[in-house]
Design an enzyme around this catalytic site. Structure first.
Site, PDB file in Angstrom:
ATOM      1  N   SER A 118       0.812  -1.207   0.000  1.00 44.09           N
ATOM      2  CA  SER A 118       0.000   0.000   0.000  1.00 44.09           C
ATOM      3  C   SER A 118       0.851   1.264   0.000  1.00 44.09           C
ATOM      4  O   SER A 118       0.310   2.360  -0.033  1.00 44.09           O
ATOM      5  CB  SER A 118      -0.928   0.005   1.220  1.00 44.09           C
ATOM      6  OG  SER A 118      -0.202  -0.190   2.414  1.00 44.09           O
ATOM      7  N   HIS A 139      -2.695  -2.955  -5.766  1.00 46.99           N
ATOM      8  CA  HIS A 139      -3.132  -2.554  -4.435  1.00 46.99           C
ATOM      9  C   HIS A 139      -4.643  -2.710  -4.326  1.00 46.99           C
ATOM     10  O   HIS A 139      -5.414  -1.844  -4.743  1.00 46.99           O
ATOM     11  CB  HIS A 139      -2.707  -1.103  -4.156  1.00 46.99           C
ATOM     12  CG  HIS A 139      -3.108  -0.613  -2.807  1.00 46.99           C
ATOM     13  ND1 HIS A 139      -3.321   0.721  -2.538  1.00 46.99           N
ATOM     14  CD2 HIS A 139      -3.337  -1.274  -1.640  1.00 46.99           C
ATOM     15  CE1 HIS A 139      -3.656   0.858  -1.270  1.00 46.99           C
ATOM     16  NE2 HIS A 139      -3.684  -0.338  -0.702  1.00 46.99           N
ATOM     17  N   GLU A 151      -5.683  -0.289  -7.320  1.00 46.49           N
ATOM     18  CA  GLU A 151      -4.648   0.614  -7.822  1.00 46.49           C
ATOM     19  C   GLU A 151      -3.599  -0.228  -8.534  1.00 46.49           C
ATOM     20  O   GLU A 151      -3.022  -1.144  -7.924  1.00 46.49           O
ATOM     21  CB  GLU A 151      -3.971   1.363  -6.666  1.00 46.49           C
ATOM     22  CG  GLU A 151      -4.582   2.670  -6.302  1.00 46.49           C
ATOM     23  CD  GLU A 151      -3.717   3.442  -5.323  1.00 46.49           C
ATOM     24  OE1 GLU A 151      -3.437   4.620  -5.581  1.00 46.49           O
ATOM     25  OE2 GLU A 151      -3.321   2.875  -4.284  1.00 46.49           O
ATOM     26  N   ASN A 189      -3.392   6.141  -0.633  1.00 48.07           N
ATOM     27  CA  ASN A 189      -2.870   6.420   0.700  1.00 48.07           C
ATOM     28  C   ASN A 189      -2.201   7.783   0.814  1.00 48.07           C
ATOM     29  O   ASN A 189      -2.099   8.335   1.914  1.00 48.07           O
ATOM     30  CB  ASN A 189      -1.919   5.311   1.135  1.00 48.07           C
ATOM     31  CG  ASN A 189      -2.691   4.093   1.590  1.00 48.07           C
ATOM     32  OD1 ASN A 189      -3.697   4.212   2.274  1.00 48.07           O
ATOM     33  ND2 ASN A 189      -2.244   2.916   1.198  1.00 48.07           N
TER      34      ASN A 189
END
Length: 294
Positions: A118, A139, A151, A189
């Protein structure tokens, strides 16, 4: 690509294995611990039961999904004939580099190596292999069987062909893949973790309580889950790890983790996984929370 190996039977790993198996792929789920594998399969089975109960799938679908998964405690045995390996081990850079070195030595040169990291650099991970063009980030979001987003992170040397292949494969899983480039935190993130960290700072500074902060974000900003509750579900240790990666990568104090987050992780209050974080999670509460997701 039909043969998938997934490394790590924890929350993300078993969710990824579940998702591929339910889509008809042959999945080899790998973990060094037999107990972790048994727990992972049990979690998949329970989640499938909830889907059957809600008539999202049939009992036959559940049986077929489970039959598509085989477990291994050896990476070298588990990745045999894999077209794609998805690493979902703990968010620790040294561990991931060690795993990818082993994968590079063990897998066919045609095998694509993906990581569910992540925050850790795909380029850094790819650099320990002899096939950086075939290393990519996938991800997934938690809970994997439910959340649509994946992702897809291109490392510096990831090829166009591999990127297209993984984008197309993600669509066959019923996911919505979004291609992003390799910078600390990627997109999800890089935006999410500063928000969570600021929410913790707001609590730390005594501006408002846990429920009040989450209620403002849910009702005022239309978030389905408040940031402090979301942090509990992600794992406060994971949140801290991601923030530290971004802080190290950008050298920017805005990514420095709140002291309250640091102390909670030191105290072992990691959220749902430990039974306590910003909220208290008994076993019955945990089961209730999970059942609402499926």
């Amino acid at each position: 690509m039909k043969n998938i190996a997934v490394i790590g039977a924890g929350t993300m790993g078993n969710g990824i294995a579940h998702t591929f198996a339910q889509s008809g792929f042959t999945v080899k789920l790998i973990d060094i611990s037999e107990a972790s594998l048994e727990k992972g399969i049990a979690t998949i089975s329970r989640n499938l039961d909830r889907m059957v109960a809600k008539e999202k799938i049939s009992e036959a679908d559940k049986t077929e999904t489970l039959s598509n998964i085989t477990t291994f405690t050896s990476i070298s045995e588990g990745v045999t004939s894999a077209d794609l390996v998805v690493e979902a081990a703990t968010e620790n850079v040294d561990l991931k580099l060690k795993i990818f070195k082993q994968l590079d030595e063990t897998c066919s040169q045609e095998t694509i190596l993906a990581t569910n990291t992540s925050s850790i650099s795909i380029t850094q991970i790819a650099a320990v292999t002899s096939r950086p063009d075939k290393v990519i980030g996938m991800h997934f979001m938690n809970p994997v069987p439910i959340m649509k987003l994946v992702e897809i992170i291109r490392g510096y040397n990831t090829s166009n062909e591999v990127t297209k292949s993984i984008m197309d494969m993600s669509k066959t899983l019923g996911k919505v893949p979004v291609e992003v480039n390799d910078y600390p935190g990627f997109v999800a993130n890089r935006i999410l973790m500063p928000m969570i960290n600021e929410s913790i700072e707001t609590l730390y500074n005594g501006v408002a309580g846990v429920n009040e902060i989450d209620t403002v974000m849910k009702l005022g900003m239309a978030h389905p889950m408040g940031p402090l509750q979301l942090a509990d579900f992600i794992g406060l240790d994971v949140c801290l790890s991601i923030l530290l990666v971004m802080y190290d990568g950008f050298k920017n104090p805005k990514y420095a983790p709140c002291p309250l987050l640091v102390n909670m992780v030191k105290a072992g209050k990691l959220g749902v996984k430990s039974g306590e974080g910003f909220y208290d999670y008994s076993e019955s509460r945990k089961a209730e929370n999970v059942s609402k997701q499926f």
